[in-house]
Scaffold this motif. Sequence first.
Motif, PDB file in Angstrom:
ATOM      1  N   LEU A  86      -3.531  -4.682  10.786  1.00  0.00           N
ATOM      2  CA  LEU A  86      -3.259  -3.531  11.655  1.00  0.00           C
ATOM      3  C   LEU A  86      -2.962  -3.911  13.103  1.00  0.00           C
ATOM      4  O   LEU A  86      -2.020  -3.371  13.700  1.00  0.00           O
ATOM      5  CB  LEU A  86      -4.434  -2.540  11.592  1.00  0.00           C
ATOM      6  CG  LEU A  86      -4.488  -1.658  10.335  1.00  0.00           C
ATOM      7  CD1 LEU A  86      -5.779  -0.835  10.319  1.00  0.00           C
ATOM      8  CD2 LEU A  86      -3.277  -0.736  10.254  1.00  0.00           C
ATOM      9  N   ARG A 134     -14.517   1.646   7.957  1.00  0.00           N
ATOM     10  CA  ARG A 134     -14.067   1.400   9.325  1.00  0.00           C
ATOM     11  C   ARG A 134     -15.158   0.797  10.197  1.00  0.00           C
ATOM     12  O   ARG A 134     -15.182   0.997  11.413  1.00  0.00           O
ATOM     13  CB  ARG A 134     -13.532   2.698   9.932  1.00  0.00           C
ATOM     14  CG  ARG A 134     -12.373   3.252   9.115  1.00  0.00           C
ATOM     15  CD  ARG A 134     -11.627   4.354   9.812  1.00  0.00           C
ATOM     16  NE  ARG A 134     -10.453   4.738   9.035  1.00  0.00           N
ATOM     17  CZ  ARG A 134      -9.500   5.549   9.480  1.00  0.00           C
ATOM     18  NH1 ARG A 134      -9.590   6.081  10.680  1.00  0.00           N
ATOM     19  NH2 ARG A 134      -8.460   5.837   8.708  1.00  0.00           N
ATOM     20  N   ILE A 177     -12.356  -2.705  12.622  1.00  0.00           N
ATOM     21  CA  ILE A 177     -11.305  -1.906  11.989  1.00  0.00           C
ATOM     22  C   ILE A 177     -11.299  -0.474  12.532  1.00  0.00           C
ATOM     23  O   ILE A 177     -10.248   0.178  12.572  1.00  0.00           O
ATOM     24  CB  ILE A 177     -11.463  -1.919  10.457  1.00  0.00           C
ATOM     25  CG1 ILE A 177     -11.238  -3.340   9.941  1.00  0.00           C
ATOM     26  CG2 ILE A 177     -10.490  -0.968   9.792  1.00  0.00           C
ATOM     27  CD1 ILE A 177     -11.341  -3.482   8.439  1.00  0.00           C
ATOM     28  N   ASN A 219      -5.139  -3.816   5.810  1.00  0.00           N
ATOM     29  CA  ASN A 219      -5.854  -3.318   6.987  1.00  0.00           C
ATOM     30  C   ASN A 219      -6.212  -4.437   7.960  1.00  0.00           C
ATOM     31  O   ASN A 219      -6.442  -4.178   9.141  1.00  0.00           O
ATOM     32  CB  ASN A 219      -7.104  -2.528   6.585  1.00  0.00           C
ATOM     33  CG  ASN A 219      -8.078  -3.335   5.747  1.00  0.00           C
ATOM     34  OD1 ASN A 219      -7.883  -4.528   5.518  1.00  0.00           O
ATOM     35  ND2 ASN A 219      -9.131  -2.681   5.280  1.00  0.00           N
ATOM     36  N   CYS A 226       0.849  -1.195   0.000  1.00  0.00           N
ATOM     37  CA  CYS A 226       0.000   0.000   0.000  1.00  0.00           C
ATOM     38  C   CYS A 226       0.879   1.238   0.000  1.00  0.00           C
ATOM     39  O   CYS A 226       1.772   1.368   0.816  1.00  0.00           O
ATOM     40  CB  CYS A 226      -0.897  -0.014   1.237  1.00  0.00           C
ATOM     41  SG  CYS A 226      -1.832   1.490   1.475  1.00  0.00           S
ATOM     42  N   ILE A 242      -1.306   2.542   5.592  1.00  0.00           N
ATOM     43  CA  ILE A 242      -2.347   1.516   5.607  1.00  0.00           C
ATOM     44  C   ILE A 242      -3.594   2.036   6.308  1.00  0.00           C
ATOM     45  O   ILE A 242      -4.718   1.888   5.812  1.00  0.00           O
ATOM     46  CB  ILE A 242      -1.835   0.232   6.286  1.00  0.00           C
ATOM     47  CG1 ILE A 242      -0.715  -0.393   5.460  1.00  0.00           C
ATOM     48  CG2 ILE A 242      -2.976  -0.768   6.481  1.00  0.00           C
ATOM     49  CD1 ILE A 242      -0.012  -1.552   6.146  1.00  0.00           C
ATOM     50  N   ALA A 243      -3.411   2.686   7.455  1.00  0.00           N
ATOM     51  CA  ALA A 243      -4.551   3.215   8.196  1.00  0.00           C
ATOM     52  C   ALA A 243      -5.252   4.321   7.408  1.00  0.00           C
ATOM     53  O   ALA A 243      -6.479   4.393   7.370  1.00  0.00           O
ATOM     54  CB  ALA A 243      -4.099   3.744   9.562  1.00  0.00           C
ATOM     55  N   GLN A 281      -4.827  -8.462   2.649  1.00  0.00           N
ATOM     56  CA  GLN A 281      -5.400  -7.123   2.832  1.00  0.00           C
ATOM     57  C   GLN A 281      -4.674  -6.435   3.984  1.00  0.00           C
ATOM     58  O   GLN A 281      -4.767  -6.884   5.129  1.00  0.00           O
ATOM     59  CB  GLN A 281      -6.897  -7.214   3.132  1.00  0.00           C
ATOM     60  CG  GLN A 281      -7.711  -7.838   2.012  1.00  0.00           C
ATOM     61  CD  GLN A 281      -9.183  -7.885   2.336  1.00  0.00           C
ATOM     62  OE1 GLN A 281      -9.702  -6.989   3.005  1.00  0.00           O
ATOM     63  NE2 GLN A 281      -9.863  -8.921   1.885  1.00  0.00           N
ATOM     64  N   ASP A 285      -8.948  -0.531  15.344  1.00  0.00           N
ATOM     65  CA  ASP A 285      -7.569  -0.643  14.870  1.00  0.00           C
ATOM     66  C   ASP A 285      -7.022   0.711  14.426  1.00  0.00           C
ATOM     67  O   ASP A 285      -5.876   1.073  14.729  1.00  0.00           O
ATOM     68  CB  ASP A 285      -7.499  -1.629  13.694  1.00  0.00           C
ATOM     69  CG  ASP A 285      -7.922  -3.041  14.088  1.00  0.00           C
ATOM     70  OD1 ASP A 285      -7.772  -3.397  15.269  1.00  0.00           O
ATOM     71  OD2 ASP A 285      -8.405  -3.772  13.204  1.00  0.00           O
ATOM     72  N   CYS A 286      -7.855   1.478  13.709  1.00  0.00           N
ATOM     73  CA  CYS A 286      -7.407   2.786  13.218  1.00  0.00           C
ATOM     74  C   CYS A 286      -7.245   3.792  14.355  1.00  0.00           C
ATOM     75  O   CYS A 286      -6.339   4.638  14.328  1.00  0.00           O
ATOM     76  CB  CYS A 286      -8.383   3.304  12.169  1.00  0.00           C
ATOM     77  SG  CYS A 286      -8.343   2.373  10.608  1.00  0.00           S
ATOM     78  N   SER A 292      -5.460   4.703   4.258  1.00  0.00           N
ATOM     79  CA  SER A 292      -6.140   4.188   3.069  1.00  0.00           C
ATOM     80  C   SER A 292      -7.370   3.350   3.415  1.00  0.00           C
ATOM     81  O   SER A 292      -8.085   2.909   2.516  1.00  0.00           O
ATOM     82  CB  SER A 292      -5.177   3.336   2.239  1.00  0.00           C
ATOM     83  OG  SER A 292      -4.832   2.153   2.933  1.00  0.00           O
ATOM     84  N   THR A 293      -7.605   3.140   4.707  1.00  0.00           N
ATOM     85  CA  THR A 293      -8.744   2.333   5.136  1.00  0.00           C
ATOM     86  C   THR A 293      -9.955   3.237   5.310  1.00  0.00           C
ATOM     87  O   THR A 293     -10.074   3.962   6.305  1.00  0.00           O
ATOM     88  CB  THR A 293      -8.426   1.605   6.469  1.00  0.00           C
ATOM     89  OG1 THR A 293      -7.253   0.812   6.293  1.00  0.00           O
ATOM     90  CG2 THR A 293      -9.582   0.712   6.886  1.00  0.00           C
TER      91      THR A 293
END
Length: 388
Positions: A315, A364, A368, A312, A45, A357-358, A310, A371-372, A360-361
């Motif tokens: 993470l 959510r 997720i 994400n 990514c 990576i975060a 993937q 995670d972010c 581009s996610t």
Amino acid sequence: MNHHLQNSDGRRILKASPKFIQRPELWGFIASLAMFVLSGNLSTCHAQSRFATQSRTAAYHPTSAQLPTQFPKLTRSGVSPGNLPDRLEQTSLSACSRGLMSASDFLFYQSLARDARLSHRKCSKREVQIIWQHYQSQIQQIAKRLNMASGSSGPSVFEQESCAIRFALAESAVQIAQLTEDSSHIEAARLREIGEAERWVSTVRQRMNLGLASPFELASAEARLAKSRQLPLAEQIAPWTKYLAWQSASFNGRQSGAINAISSAQLSVNALQLENALDAERLTEVERLCTAACQFSEDQFAGTLNSVSQPNLALPQLVRSLVLRDQMLRLQEHLPAEASQSGRKRFDADWSILNSIAASTTDRRGRIGADCIAVELCHASFSASPQD
């Protein structure tokens, strides 16, 4: 490793007391070593991070052979987390309650939020106690829900998760008891911790007989039991050395998931050896073990990226890896030898990847979101001036 219950940036000349070393307070550190086992392939990514990322190498200037009064927390001293700890607690609690997050990831995120509060400023003993009690209350909510789920479905997948949660509750009870300085209270908390560890080991062994638990999970539970009993170092390491020997003779040991599990086991051994070296004031060994832990963590970060399809979805593992490496690099700053500048630069490069990576996610939903938020909290921590 030890979340010693004093203010977050007290210092002393290197003299690790038995009281400090004998405590079973490796949870924040060992939790960050838990399962990174994943499979698949990763497409790289290159998205632009929404967080400003800059090198922090220049901020590190070791000046003496002093060590903190506790092993570095999961977050840096002086971090300004805002409402991120609250948000991380709430989102991870929600995800775990809905079965979208493992107990291991939930406990790590709760520990990250807890340490952000402890590291924000100097805390009085009463404030530290309140923070630990709040952390305990969060875990209790999951414990109740897992108990209900286990009761409704018999000996199920929730049973082992419940053991991990109950052990974490017992560990936090030891921390809180130590603040009271009441020996009978501390002893009772320790006995409870040992009891929960024994129950955990028994449950994992039963599930292994049914093919429902892995050798890694058994080694993890047995190592925690040995740690709770305060057995000699060799006996605390024994479950991991047995597991590593089994993996070296196994065909599975050459598969990507097993490689990550092996790295986690090696890091767990390293953590126990590092604590022992600190106790004995063996500075050369402490430096060697810190360097080895950084390398294990760095290899694991790369291995995780190469084993998932993937980004994400990786993470949680990537966050744990970088938090651990930052702990090791901060500890190195208190050693006589200057910490590796290249190690900090490689850390910065991997942190940029995680940020990308975060950033581009966009979806959510589910776990997720937690995670972010954890990545945002790491940003606040890694951007703080090192004071540990």
